[in-house]
Design a protein around this motif. Structure first.
Motif, PDB file in Angstrom:
ATOM      1  N   GLY A  27       1.210  -0.887   0.084  1.00  0.00           N
ATOM      2  CA  GLY A  27      -0.037   0.073   0.116  1.00  0.00           C
ATOM      3  C   GLY A  27       1.065   0.990  -0.418  1.00  0.00           C
ATOM      4  N   THR A  68       3.135  -0.243   4.057  1.00  0.00           N
ATOM      5  CA  THR A  68       2.113  -0.331   4.778  1.00  0.00           C
ATOM      6  C   THR A  68       1.415  -1.909   3.778  1.00  0.00           C
ATOM      7  OG1 THR A  68       0.510   0.873   5.458  1.00  0.00           O
ATOM      8  CG2 THR A  68      -0.774  -0.837   4.961  1.00  0.00           C
ATOM      9  N   TYR A  69       1.354  -3.040   4.072  1.00  0.00           N
ATOM     10  CA  TYR A  69       0.846  -4.495   3.308  1.00  0.00           C
ATOM     11  C   TYR A  69      -0.306  -4.940   3.710  1.00  0.00           C
ATOM     12  CZ  TYR A  69       6.178  -4.155   2.017  1.00  0.00           C
ATOM     13  OH  TYR A  69       7.250  -3.764   1.154  1.00  0.00           O
ATOM     14  N   SER A  70      -1.392  -5.268   2.758  1.00  0.00           N
ATOM     15  CA  SER A  70      -2.555  -5.800   3.504  1.00  0.00           C
ATOM     16  C   SER A  70      -2.382  -7.281   2.324  1.00  0.00           C
ATOM     17  CB  SER A  70      -3.445  -4.595   3.139  1.00  0.00           C
ATOM     18  OG  SER A  70      -3.614  -4.800   1.731  1.00  0.00           O
ATOM     19  N   ALA A  92      -4.002  -5.385   7.795  1.00  0.00           N
ATOM     20  CA  ALA A  92      -3.921  -4.141   7.662  1.00  0.00           C
ATOM     21  C   ALA A  92      -2.190  -4.072   8.611  1.00  0.00           C
ATOM     22  CB  ALA A  92      -4.008  -3.011   7.352  1.00  0.00           C
ATOM     23  N   SER A  98      -2.323   4.579   6.138  1.00  0.00           N
ATOM     24  CA  SER A  98      -3.147   4.292   5.115  1.00  0.00           C
ATOM     25  C   SER A  98      -3.224   4.399   4.120  1.00  0.00           C
ATOM     26  CB  SER A  98      -5.227   4.558   5.566  1.00  0.00           C
ATOM     27  OG  SER A  98      -4.745   5.970   6.309  1.00  0.00           O
ATOM     28  N   VAL A 126      -5.953   1.216   0.910  1.00  0.00           N
ATOM     29  CA  VAL A 126      -5.760   0.380   2.520  1.00  0.00           C
ATOM     30  C   VAL A 126      -6.292   1.590   2.983  1.00  0.00           C
ATOM     31  CG1 VAL A 126      -4.551  -0.304   4.426  1.00  0.00           C
ATOM     32  CG2 VAL A 126      -3.634  -1.346   1.823  1.00  0.00           C
ATOM     33  N   THR A 151      -9.270  -3.753   8.870  1.00  0.00           N
ATOM     34  CA  THR A 151      -9.365  -3.094   7.733  1.00  0.00           C
ATOM     35  C   THR A 151     -10.806  -2.406   7.881  1.00  0.00           C
ATOM     36  OG1 THR A 151     -10.069  -4.761   5.856  1.00  0.00           O
ATOM     37  CG2 THR A 151      -7.649  -3.071   6.692  1.00  0.00           C
TER      38      THR A 151
END
Length: 283
Positions: A138, A170-172, A177, A206, A210, A239
């Protein structure tokens, strides 16, 4: 009628009767002569063979000697064997080679850790694959205002320990997340102290698909670690704003993957610089 000694005799009536005793004696005498001739011939043959063998031995010894004979020059005597070789003998250094550089030395002090620092050097690409798990990347962010990337007391902790900058990404995956952040210091001691004192936590990041998460009082999972002159933190949750509990193993799994990946990236940074130092020309 009779003849002299050794001749035949005729008995009465004119019949011829052989002297069997005389014939037997004569046959025995011939047998004895033949036997002695055979024994004597065998002895002579044995003596002849012995003489031939002795002659052959003497001839061989003469041919193998270093003094004469046509074969005397084929085999060198002990005095003719080479004692020194023209080839140089191998030599070995008695000085032990220096140990290879420790990768951690190159990420523990700003004076050695000279490689460029960027978001892509820590978190490259558009996704992250860990085993069979793929995470979408993200938003990312980099700033020298370390306190602005935190919530609660962590901001002042980073500032008081001499934080230079913070990189976040950020990774989801599947409704979970996690934001990971790397805080950079000048020394290993500063980074370790900041991780040990950690309170509050990293502020979630965010954007780029995300939604806002782990804000407004929702319970999320937070971690703090350090390696070399880098302290790294995570904050992860749902999330949809759901609170995280210990039973939410998927949230823990995402956070652990990002923590492990960040550690490997920091270590790889040290390995690259140590390898370059080991192969650099001396002088």
């Amino acid at each position: 009628m009779s003849f002299g000694q050794g001749g035949p005799s005729w008995g009465p009536g004119g019949n011829h009767t052989p002297d069997w005793a005389a014939l037997a004696d004569e046959s025995a005498a011939r047998s004895r002569r033949k036997k002695w001739l055979m024994i004597g011939g065998g002895a002579l043959a044995t003596a002849a063979i012995g003489a031939i063998v002795a002659t052959a031995v003497i001839s061989t010894n003469n041919n193998g000697s270093t003094g004469s004979g046509k074969n005397a020059s084929q085999l060198p005597g002990p005095a003719d064997l080479p004692t020194d070789s023209a080839e140089p003998e191998p030599s070995f250094s008695t000085v032990a080679p220096p140990p290879p550089p420790d990768p951690k030395d190159y990420i523990s002090d700003v004076k050695k850790d000279r490689a460029p620092i960027s978001i892509d050097s820590f978190y490259p690409g558009k996704k992250l694959t860990m085993g069979d798990r793929v995470y979408a990347k993200g938003a990312t962010h980099r700033t020298t205002n370390c306190a602005a990337t935190t919530q609660g007391a962590l901001g002042s902790i980073l500032t008081n320990n001499g934080c230079d900058q913070v990189i976040r990404a950020t990774y989801s995956r599947a409704g979970v997340a996690v934001t990971v952040g790397v805080a950079v210091f000048e020394t290993e001691a500063q980074a370790k102290k900041a991780a040990q004192q950690a309170s509050g936590g990293l502020a979630s990041l965010s954007g780029a698909g995300v939604p806002t998460f782990c804000r407004g009082g929702s319970i999320c999972r937070r971690t703090a670690n350090s390696y070399g002159r880098y302290a790294y933190f995570t904050v992860g949750g749902f999330t949809n704003g759901k609170n995280v509990t210990k039973a939410d193993k998927n949230v823990f799994a995402v956070g652990d993957d990002l923590t492990n990946f960040t550690f490997r990236q920091i270590r790889h940074r040290g390995e690259v610089q140590a390898s370059a130092a080991a192969t650099a020309p001396v002088g």
